[in-house]
Design a protein around this motif. Sequence first.
Motif, PDB file in Angstrom:
ATOM      1  N   PHE A 211       0.765  -1.400   0.003  1.00  0.00           N
ATOM      2  CA  PHE A 211       0.281  -0.154   0.571  1.00  0.00           C
ATOM      3  C   PHE A 211       1.140   1.270   0.038  1.00  0.00           C
ATOM      4  O   PHE A 211       0.868   2.120  -0.297  1.00  0.00           O
ATOM      5  N   ALA A 212       1.665   1.067   0.508  1.00  0.00           N
ATOM      6  CA  ALA A 212       2.988   2.202   0.768  1.00  0.00           C
ATOM      7  C   ALA A 212       3.472   2.829  -0.830  1.00  0.00           C
ATOM      8  O   ALA A 212       3.830   3.871  -1.140  1.00  0.00           O
ATOM      9  N   GLU A 213       3.843   1.652  -1.349  1.00  0.00           N
ATOM     10  CA  GLU A 213       4.055   1.731  -2.976  1.00  0.00           C
ATOM     11  C   GLU A 213       2.711   2.184  -4.058  1.00  0.00           C
ATOM     12  O   GLU A 213       3.346   3.153  -4.601  1.00  0.00           O
ATOM     13  N   ARG A 214       1.851   2.056  -3.540  1.00  0.00           N
ATOM     14  CA  ARG A 214       0.512   2.458  -4.042  1.00  0.00           C
ATOM     15  C   ARG A 214      -0.038   4.434  -3.725  1.00  0.00           C
ATOM     16  O   ARG A 214      -0.693   4.730  -3.335  1.00  0.00           O
ATOM     17  N   GLY A 215       0.913   4.661  -2.366  1.00  0.00           N
ATOM     18  CA  GLY A 215       0.733   6.163  -1.889  1.00  0.00           C
ATOM     19  C   GLY A 215      -0.475   5.819  -1.272  1.00  0.00           C
ATOM     20  O   GLY A 215      -0.748   7.595  -0.269  1.00  0.00           O
ATOM     21  N   ILE A 216      -0.524   4.975  -0.219  1.00  0.00           N
ATOM     22  CA  ILE A 216      -1.628   4.453   1.093  1.00  0.00           C
ATOM     23  C   ILE A 216      -0.219   4.231   2.293  1.00  0.00           C
ATOM     24  O   ILE A 216      -0.008   3.221   1.945  1.00  0.00           O
ATOM     25  N   PRO A 217       0.329   5.704   2.676  1.00  0.00           N
ATOM     26  CA  PRO A 217       1.741   4.843   4.311  1.00  0.00           C
ATOM     27  C   PRO A 217       0.654   4.092   4.759  1.00  0.00           C
ATOM     28  O   PRO A 217      -0.369   4.533   5.265  1.00  0.00           O
ATOM     29  N   VAL A 218       1.469   3.243   5.793  1.00  0.00           N
ATOM     30  CA  VAL A 218       0.923   2.688   6.647  1.00  0.00           C
ATOM     31  C   VAL A 218       1.799   2.411   7.800  1.00  0.00           C
ATOM     32  O   VAL A 218       2.791   2.239   8.126  1.00  0.00           O
TER      33      VAL A 218
ATOM     34  N   ILE B 257     -12.922  -8.012  10.714  1.00  0.00           N
ATOM     35  CA  ILE B 257     -12.333  -7.336   9.569  1.00  0.00           C
ATOM     36  C   ILE B 257     -11.051  -8.134  10.009  1.00  0.00           C
ATOM     37  O   ILE B 257     -10.218  -8.487  10.352  1.00  0.00           O
ATOM     38  N   ASP B 258     -10.881  -9.042   8.839  1.00  0.00           N
ATOM     39  CA  ASP B 258      -9.116  -9.721   8.644  1.00  0.00           C
ATOM     40  C   ASP B 258      -7.677  -9.433   8.320  1.00  0.00           C
ATOM     41  O   ASP B 258      -7.185  -9.622   9.921  1.00  0.00           O
ATOM     42  N   ILE B 259      -8.287  -7.779   8.441  1.00  0.00           N
ATOM     43  CA  ILE B 259      -6.734  -7.328   7.961  1.00  0.00           C
ATOM     44  C   ILE B 259      -7.500  -6.333   7.653  1.00  0.00           C
ATOM     45  O   ILE B 259      -7.772  -5.706   7.495  1.00  0.00           O
ATOM     46  N   LEU B 260      -6.591  -5.179   8.911  1.00  0.00           N
ATOM     47  CA  LEU B 260      -7.436  -3.694   9.438  1.00  0.00           C
ATOM     48  C   LEU B 260      -6.042  -2.747   8.816  1.00  0.00           C
ATOM     49  O   LEU B 260      -5.023  -2.787   9.465  1.00  0.00           O
ATOM     50  N   VAL B 261      -5.941  -1.841   8.055  1.00  0.00           N
ATOM     51  CA  VAL B 261      -4.347  -1.653   7.664  1.00  0.00           C
ATOM     52  C   VAL B 261      -4.918   0.735   7.728  1.00  0.00           C
ATOM     53  O   VAL B 261      -5.615   0.189   7.379  1.00  0.00           O
ATOM     54  N   VAL B 262      -3.797   0.492   8.147  1.00  0.00           N
ATOM     55  CA  VAL B 262      -4.231   2.099   9.231  1.00  0.00           C
ATOM     56  C   VAL B 262      -3.778   3.208   8.674  1.00  0.00           C
ATOM     57  O   VAL B 262      -2.235   2.736   9.015  1.00  0.00           O
ATOM     58  N   ASN B 263      -3.819   4.859   8.408  1.00  0.00           N
ATOM     59  CA  ASN B 263      -2.737   5.495   8.617  1.00  0.00           C
ATOM     60  C   ASN B 263      -3.682   6.763   8.981  1.00  0.00           C
ATOM     61  O   ASN B 263      -5.043   6.941   9.492  1.00  0.00           O
ATOM     62  N   THR B 264      -3.349   7.713   9.411  1.00  0.00           N
ATOM     63  CA  THR B 264      -3.889   9.062   9.898  1.00  0.00           C
ATOM     64  C   THR B 264      -5.730   9.890   9.372  1.00  0.00           C
ATOM     65  O   THR B 264      -6.074   9.682  10.030  1.00  0.00           O
ATOM     66  N   GLY B 265      -5.069   9.415   7.636  1.00  0.00           N
ATOM     67  CA  GLY B 265      -6.660   9.660   6.495  1.00  0.00           C
ATOM     68  C   GLY B 265      -7.611   8.802   6.767  1.00  0.00           C
ATOM     69  O   GLY B 265      -8.192   8.975   5.546  1.00  0.00           O
ATOM     70  N   ALA B 266      -6.805   7.176   6.207  1.00  0.00           N
ATOM     71  CA  ALA B 266      -7.666   6.325   5.169  1.00  0.00           C
ATOM     72  C   ALA B 266      -7.165   4.726   6.267  1.00  0.00           C
ATOM     73  O   ALA B 266      -6.116   5.007   7.140  1.00  0.00           O
ATOM     74  N   VAL B 267      -8.546   3.898   6.021  1.00  0.00           N
ATOM     75  CA  VAL B 267      -8.174   2.355   6.339  1.00  0.00           C
ATOM     76  C   VAL B 267      -7.944   2.164   5.324  1.00  0.00           C
ATOM     77  O   VAL B 267      -8.830   2.318   3.988  1.00  0.00           O
ATOM     78  N   VAL B 268      -7.226   1.102   5.258  1.00  0.00           N
ATOM     79  CA  VAL B 268      -7.698  -0.234   3.816  1.00  0.00           C
ATOM     80  C   VAL B 268      -8.441  -1.950   4.347  1.00  0.00           C
ATOM     81  O   VAL B 268      -7.178  -2.182   5.903  1.00  0.00           O
ATOM     82  N   LEU B 269      -9.626  -2.289   4.403  1.00  0.00           N
ATOM     83  CA  LEU B 269     -10.272  -3.264   5.347  1.00  0.00           C
ATOM     84  C   LEU B 269      -9.647  -4.116   3.661  1.00  0.00           C
ATOM     85  O   LEU B 269      -9.971  -4.192   2.781  1.00  0.00           O
ATOM     86  N   VAL B 270      -9.068  -5.608   4.072  1.00  0.00           N
ATOM     87  CA  VAL B 270      -8.400  -6.438   3.399  1.00  0.00           C
ATOM     88  C   VAL B 270      -9.456  -8.197   4.097  1.00  0.00           C
ATOM     89  O   VAL B 270      -9.048  -8.262   5.023  1.00  0.00           O
ATOM     90  N   GLU B 271     -10.307  -8.287   2.714  1.00  0.00           N
ATOM     91  CA  GLU B 271     -10.712  -9.690   3.649  1.00  0.00           C
ATOM     92  C   GLU B 271      -9.495 -10.468   2.353  1.00  0.00           C
ATOM     93  O   GLU B 271      -8.711 -10.893   1.641  1.00  0.00           O
ATOM     94  N   VAL B 272      -9.262 -11.859   3.264  1.00  0.00           N
ATOM     95  CA  VAL B 272      -8.263 -13.292   3.262  1.00  0.00           C
ATOM     96  C   VAL B 272      -9.109 -14.136   2.576  1.00  0.00           C
ATOM     97  O   VAL B 272      -9.762 -15.032   3.951  1.00  0.00           O
ATOM     98  N   LYS B 273      -8.748 -14.848   2.212  1.00  0.00           N
ATOM     99  CA  LYS B 273     -10.008 -15.993   1.886  1.00  0.00           C
ATOM    100  C   LYS B 273      -8.804 -16.648   1.449  1.00  0.00           C
ATOM    101  O   LYS B 273      -7.750 -16.619   0.377  1.00  0.00           O
ATOM    102  N   SER B 274      -8.826 -18.324   1.553  1.00  0.00           N
ATOM    103  CA  SER B 274      -7.750 -19.696   1.127  1.00  0.00           C
ATOM    104  C   SER B 274      -7.714 -19.326  -0.218  1.00  0.00           C
ATOM    105  O   SER B 274      -7.493 -19.369  -1.226  1.00  0.00           O
ATOM    106  N   THR B 275      -9.509 -19.628  -0.558  1.00  0.00           N
ATOM    107  CA  THR B 275      -9.979 -19.217  -2.435  1.00  0.00           C
ATOM    108  C   THR B 275     -10.755 -18.452  -2.278  1.00  0.00           C
ATOM    109  O   THR B 275     -12.066 -18.756  -1.265  1.00  0.00           O
ATOM    110  N   LEU B 276     -10.827 -17.476  -3.112  1.00  0.00           N
ATOM    111  CA  LEU B 276     -11.706 -15.891  -3.238  1.00  0.00           C
ATOM    112  C   LEU B 276     -13.023 -15.978  -4.109  1.00  0.00           C
ATOM    113  O   LEU B 276     -12.534 -16.637  -5.978  1.00  0.00           O
TER     114      LEU B 276
END
Length: 149
Positions: free
Chosen positions: A32-39, A58-77
């Motif tokens: 996400f940092a590579e996509r301009g979303i600092p973590v 929420i499986d994985i919650l990626v956070v910074n001061t102004g944005a969050v990314v909710l990541v859903e993780v599955k073995s088979t999506l």
Amino acid sequence: LVRDISRQVGNLTGKWGQFVENLVAPGCRTLFAERGIPVHQVHQRIKANLDDGRTMEIDILVVNTGAVVLVEVKSTLTVADVRDHLERLAQFKEFFPRYRDCRVMGAVAGIVTEEDAGRFAKKQGLFVMVQSGESVALANEPGFEPKTW
């Protein structure tokens, strides 16, 4: 015997899910940092309960001061998994009012991603994380603009 086998299968499934999440989580900071979303923080298995009895995990919650990314993780999506995650994204701020002023984005990850699921997720504005060697990579094109909630 059936109850015991069901319990053992449930335990194995839970451990497999945790294993997959542990493979995805470390890559989130870099991807996400590579996509301009600092973590600033990466949390796993975040849960919330509302007074009316509804729950959200929420499986994985990626956070910074102004944005969050909710990541859903599955073995088979699957496409159904993507649809479920879109509903979760729409309700996120109700369950987690602490983030009501943040940009909310979504991502899905799978060890195996059904082709239709990856394509559908991208069209819905989600990041798509796929297995790449021993870690994960984003399958979205370099100029991809995620949808925000």
